[in-house]
Design a protein around this motif. Structure first.
Motif, PDB file in Angstrom:
ATOM      1  N   ARG A 252       0.835  -1.218   0.000  1.00 32.13           N
ATOM      2  CA  ARG A 252       0.000   0.000   0.000  1.00 32.13           C
ATOM      3  C   ARG A 252       0.866   1.262   0.000  1.00 32.13           C
ATOM      4  N   ILE A 253       1.975   1.182  -0.747  1.00 35.63           N
ATOM      5  CA  ILE A 253       2.880   2.310  -0.900  1.00 35.63           C
ATOM      6  C   ILE A 253       2.768   2.809  -2.333  1.00 35.63           C
ATOM      7  N   VAL A 254       2.671   4.113  -2.463  1.00 33.34           N
ATOM      8  CA  VAL A 254       2.693   4.746  -3.782  1.00 33.34           C
ATOM      9  C   VAL A 254       4.092   5.299  -3.996  1.00 33.34           C
ATOM     10  N   VAL A 255       4.705   4.948  -5.118  1.00 31.58           N
ATOM     11  CA  VAL A 255       6.018   5.488  -5.454  1.00 31.58           C
ATOM     12  C   VAL A 255       5.779   6.870  -6.050  1.00 31.58           C
ATOM     13  N   GLY A 256       6.116   7.892  -5.282  1.00 30.00           N
ATOM     14  CA  GLY A 256       5.812   9.259  -5.690  1.00 30.00           C
ATOM     15  C   GLY A 256       6.869   9.905  -6.562  1.00 30.00           C
ATOM     16  N   ASP A 257       8.035   9.311  -6.645  1.00 28.68           N
ATOM     17  CA  ASP A 257       9.123   9.907  -7.419  1.00 28.68           C
ATOM     18  C   ASP A 257       9.757   8.824  -8.280  1.00 28.68           C
ATOM     19  N   ARG A 258       8.942   8.250  -9.160  1.00 27.98           N
ATOM     20  CA  ARG A 258       9.431   7.159 -10.017  1.00 27.98           C
ATOM     21  C   ARG A 258      10.053   7.761 -11.268  1.00 27.98           C
ATOM     22  N   ASN A 259      11.367   7.656 -11.346  1.00 26.44           N
ATOM     23  CA  ASN A 259      12.075   8.150 -12.524  1.00 26.44           C
ATOM     24  C   ASN A 259      13.307   7.290 -12.749  1.00 26.44           C
ATOM     25  N   ASP A 260      13.937   7.477 -13.897  1.00 32.02           N
ATOM     26  CA  ASP A 260      15.049   6.596 -14.255  1.00 32.02           C
ATOM     27  C   ASP A 260      16.317   6.847 -13.443  1.00 32.02           C
ATOM     28  N   GLN A 261      16.297   7.843 -12.559  1.00 29.63           N
ATOM     29  CA  GLN A 261      17.429   8.023 -11.654  1.00 29.63           C
ATOM     30  C   GLN A 261      17.196   7.302 -10.334  1.00 29.63           C
TER      31      GLN A 261
END
Length: 155
Positions: free
Chosen positions: A133-142
């Motif tokens: 129940r975690i949302v990945v708020g900063d999903r980017n290729d870094q």
């Protein structure tokens, strides 16, 4: 000029900006000078919002997949305000961003089949994170790394 942080246990740690291994939109990441299995991220502009989110995240004691390098403890300035956190160090990791560079893929012998495998592993790890129940708020290729055929989320 060095940066001084204090761990939750009160240990004073001096970080040398010349040793930084990465930086992004929010801060700079340093190798932990006293523990080679950890990194310390120091925010450029730490805020009460950062502090609130980090404290809430750490307090939940999530059962995260082994391919997630999430904050494990807080780091403070001399006044006691949260300025960053400590997280596991994924050694020898490369950024997913590098997979879009043809020369990088050629020099590291990464074929299309391996790229697909890495993205499928990414999907499995993301699903396991969502199951907590975690949302990945900063999903980017870094914030997505790989070592061998394993995909890692950091930060």
């Amino acid at each position: 000029m060095s940066i001084t942080v204090y761990t939750e246990a009160g240990q004073r740690i001096t970080l040398d900006p010349n040793n930084a291994i990465g930086s992004g939109g929010e801060g700079t990441v340093f190798p932990h000078p006293k523990n080679t299995d950890e990194l310390i991220k120091v925010y450029d502009h730490p805020s009460k919002d950062h502090e609130r989110k980090l404290k809430a995240f750490i307090a939940r004691h999530f059962s995260l997949p082994k391919f997630v390098a999430a904050p494990t403890s807080l780091d403070f300035n001399g006044a006691g305000s949260v300025i960053g956190y400590t997280m596991p160090y994924v050694k020898k990791a490369k950024s997913f961003r590098d997979l879009s560079n043809k020369n990088f893929r050629i020099s590291h012998k990464i074929n299309n089949k391996r790229v697909v495998s890495l993205y499928l592993n990414d999907a499995k790890t993301l699903e396991a994170i969502h199951n907590q129940r975690i949302v990945v708020g900063d999903r980017n290729d870094q914030n997505l790394l790989f070592v061998d055929n394993n995909s890692y989320y950091i930060d």
